[in-house]
Design a protein around this motif. Structure first.
Motif, mmCIF file in Angstrom:
data_model
loop_
_atom_site.group_PDB
_atom_site.id
_atom_site.type_symbol
_atom_site.label_atom_id
_atom_site.label_comp_id
_atom_site.label_asym_id
_atom_site.label_seq_id
_atom_site.Cartn_x
_atom_site.Cartn_y
_atom_site.Cartn_z
ATOM 1 N N ARG A 60 78.111 72.673 32.760
ATOM 2 C CA ARG A 60 77.711 72.006 33.449
ATOM 3 C C ARG A 60 75.974 72.387 33.722
ATOM 4 O O ARG A 60 75.554 71.473 34.132
ATOM 5 N N TYR A 61 76.040 73.558 33.477
ATOM 6 C CA TYR A 61 74.290 74.034 33.793
ATOM 7 C C TYR A 61 73.732 74.050 32.404
ATOM 8 O O TYR A 61 72.607 75.179 32.427
ATOM 9 N N GLY A 62 73.994 73.464 31.435
ATOM 10 C CA GLY A 62 73.165 73.432 30.239
ATOM 11 C C GLY A 62 73.009 74.871 29.467
ATOM 12 O O GLY A 62 72.288 74.937 28.814
ATOM 13 N N ARG A 63 74.160 75.510 29.374
ATOM 14 C CA ARG A 63 74.207 76.859 28.580
ATOM 15 C C ARG A 63 75.182 76.848 27.398
ATOM 16 O O ARG A 63 75.958 77.508 27.182
ATOM 17 N N ALA A 64 75.287 75.489 27.006
ATOM 18 C CA ALA A 64 76.543 75.530 25.881
ATOM 19 C C ALA A 64 76.236 76.277 24.740
ATOM 20 O O ALA A 64 77.235 76.640 23.917
#
Length: 373
Positions: free
Chosen positions: A210-214
């Protein structure tokens, strides 16, 4: 080997829910076996979190079922964190009882059993504000139905005669915060606790998605793995589930005389020939297991040694084994309980270290959420 080097857990395809559960268990067992094999080689790769709910005095079930394993892992060199989950005392009851006494008693038990505050961090839930603040973003990552499917929550809903508290409903997320605040990557659990750890892993994945740390190299949280070390299934002295409320436990801090009196009243059966048969002779076999755990022996061989000695011979042997094993632990515990200032110092130092780590984790979470104003 880090958490990311292990097989990821997933529900395997198959015929329905049972297949999914079995597949998840098999995957967890495989990861646990990989970790156990690596612990003695690279202990520095692991941070372990475990803990207790301070609802009463710790007993032999705690000692042989978890404390001994914690000491083993600490001595292997793992970065060990031991949580006193005091907030969890109130999730299903109206008061806290002798909470402070229970907390300091637990710390004395930990230290007497061999947990070293120089190598293990002992801390209390309620003292670490940043840990508890993680609940807010974590709660946004799970649904009401997911919480209600948790086995502990389901059991509370099905068997309690009182309305379930909001804290009880959300306690699986609180457990996730306990694990994730210090970025623990191994958690010693039994098979029945795997759903709690799976929810923790789910929250970690969802947060990073969700917070862009894939990118795994940029993830805020590691995916914690279960360490499924076999824990002995110890019954109470009456052959039922061990529980202080049933009066069927031997507390770590009891005297040798108290221990002897309790074992003398322990339930056995009418067959004088002692044999180890957990299925057909659970009470006798449980006493044999206690003797084996205390001496490092084999319960079947101990049974053969007693032979036709009957329940009296069995109880005499068990009493001597437990009292001899616990004598140095109890002596050290007596010294510790006589120095409450030291116990307080250990807890305060642990709380301070946990707070520093939790503050850093919360800062990373706020940055990832663009809330670092």
């Amino acid at each position: 080997m880090t958490s990311g080097d292990l097989p990821t857990s997933s529900a395997e395809s198959g015929d329905g829910l049972a297949s999914s559960v079995d597949g998840s268990l098999r995957a967890s067992l495989r990861r646990s076996e990989h970790i156990e094999a690596d612990l003695e080689i690279h202990p520095e790769r692991y941070r372990m979190l475990t803990g207790d709910r301070p609802t009463g005095k710790l007993h032999l079930g705690h000692y042989f079922g978890s404390l001994s394993n914690r000491v083993r892992l600490q001595n292997l060199g793992l970065d060990s964190w031991v949580l006193i989950a005091d907030y969890q005392v109130i999730y299903d009851r109206d008061g806290v009882g002798d909470l402070k006494a229970n907390v300091y008693s637990a710390i004395a038990d930990y230290l007497a059993a061999g947990i070293d505050p120089a190598r293990s961090t002992i801390f209390a839930h309620s003292a670490v504000a940043s840990l508890n603040q993680l609940l807010l973003p974590f709660l946004s990552l799970v649904t009401d139905s997911e919480l209600r499917r948790n086995p502990t929550v389901k059991d509370e809903l099905a068997n309690s005669d009182r309305p379930m508290s909001g804290l009880m409903l959300t306690f699986p997320v609180h457990q996730a915060a306990d694990i994730m605040f210090c970025k623990a990557n191994v958690v010693p659990v039994g098979k029945d606790q795997l759903p709690h750890l799976e929810l923790t892993r789910l929250i970690a994945k969802r947060f990073d998605e969700r917070y862009g740390r894939a990118n795994p190299d940029q993830q805020v949280f590691p995916l914690a793995d279960a360490l499924l070390s076999p824990a002995p299934n110890i019954l109470g002295l009456d052959g039922t589930k061990m529980s202080k409320s049933r009066g069927n436990v031997i507390e770590i801090g009891m005297s040798a005389e108290q221990t002897a009196k309790l074992i003398k009243k322990a339930k056995t059966d009418s067959d004088r020939h002692i044999s180890y048969d957990p299925e057909n002779r659970p009470e006798v076999s449980n006493l044999l297991l206690l003797a084996a755990l205390a001496t490092g022996g084999d319960p079947a061989r101990i049974a053969d040694e007693i032979g036709d000695g009957g329940g009296g011979g069995l109880k005499k042997l068990v009493t001597e084994a437990i009292n001899e094993h616990l004598a140095p632990v109890r002596a050290r515990r007596t010294e510790l309980m006589a120095d409450p200032g030291y116990l307080e110092q250990v807890l305060h130092a642990g709380n301070e270290k946990a707070t520093q780590v939790a503050d850093q984790t919360l800062s990373e979470v706020r940055k990832a959420m663009q809330m670092d104003y």
